[in-house]
Design an enzyme around this catalytic site. Sequence first.
Site, PDB file in Angstrom:
ATOM      1  N   ASP A  53       0.793  -1.282   0.071  1.00  0.00           N
ATOM      2  CA  ASP A  53       0.120  -0.137  -0.048  1.00  0.00           C
ATOM      3  C   ASP A  53       0.771   1.450  -0.084  1.00  0.00           C
ATOM      4  OD1 ASP A  53      -2.522  -1.294  -0.218  1.00  0.00           O
ATOM      5  OD2 ASP A  53      -2.938  -1.309   1.942  1.00  0.00           O
ATOM      6  N   GLY A  54       1.957   1.307   0.661  1.00  0.00           N
ATOM      7  CA  GLY A  54       2.872   2.339   0.628  1.00  0.00           C
ATOM      8  C   GLY A  54       3.233   2.796  -0.742  1.00  0.00           C
ATOM      9  N   ALA A 169      -7.167   1.215   7.474  1.00  0.00           N
ATOM     10  CA  ALA A 169      -5.632   1.528   7.635  1.00  0.00           C
ATOM     11  C   ALA A 169      -5.662   2.039   9.090  1.00  0.00           C
ATOM     12  CB  ALA A 169      -5.300   2.389   6.578  1.00  0.00           C
ATOM     13  N   SER A 173      -6.820   0.766  12.952  1.00  0.00           N
ATOM     14  CA  SER A 173      -6.182   0.178  14.298  1.00  0.00           C
ATOM     15  C   SER A 173      -6.417   1.263  15.396  1.00  0.00           C
ATOM     16  CB  SER A 173      -4.445   0.628  13.766  1.00  0.00           C
ATOM     17  OG  SER A 173      -4.201  -0.100  12.824  1.00  0.00           O
TER      18      SER A 173
END
Length: 278
Positions: A53-54, A169, A173
């Site tokens: 994803d980065g 994402a 969390s």
Amino acid sequence: MRRILLLVHPTRPEAQETAALVSDELRRNGVTPIGEEDVDGDDVELAIVLGGDGTILRAAEVIRGRGTPLVGVNLGHVGFLAESEVEEAVDVARRAVARDYVVEERMTLDVTITFPDGTVQSNWAINEVSVEKDDRSRMLEVAVGIDGRGLSSFGCDGVVLATPTGSTAYAFSAGGPVVWPDVEAMLVVPNSAHALFARPLVVAPTSTMAVEILARSFSGAQVWCDGRRRIDVPPGSHIEVVRGAEPVRIARLHTAPFTDRLVRKFDLPVSGWRGGGS
């Protein structure tokens, strides 16, 4: 001449090997693969991203303002933004050549920060804008508002302002809900807040979300856009986040619903589900 951007994770050997296979497949079919240094116009028809994803977030920065859709091939761990896995990379290239994909638009966020001296700075995000304390030993004191009205104030580790795409994402969390990507909404998720009313909020896509760094805060904060672009903000700063003017365009190769992706990415147990009976 058809051109497709190939953006590759810079350090993973598997990414480099896969990039060579994808490049060969594109050239064999008369399409020129280019690197980000060659993105110099609006004639890049697609970006194929090899990484996690980065890497996809980095690709979105490269193509921003061009209207180019992107498709991710996952070489990371969870890879929620990716459309395919690494073993499907050559097939992704073939379908890119055939233009065998549909494009869906995902909401983004625009952020405006007004500093105590009146100066203003702007940025944007696909997943989230996170306001985080910059002193680990102390709480960050904030006030949160929606649509120009104060809602609550509290001490916390931070506040996450997210899109539906970003709900899986950082917002997830921090205790936020999973929101299906086609839902028109934005999220406000306090992180470790010391307050009775500090639950995740789902607000309208037309809303304005705001976080103020209160003057009584012992230190300032850091504003992170997608965890990639950092802005330091002192006490007295005002942060506003609205729906972004420019969506990110995702090329979809599969028609499976988001539920299937959620089950696969999180390895969720579905035994006992009978499919429509009560």
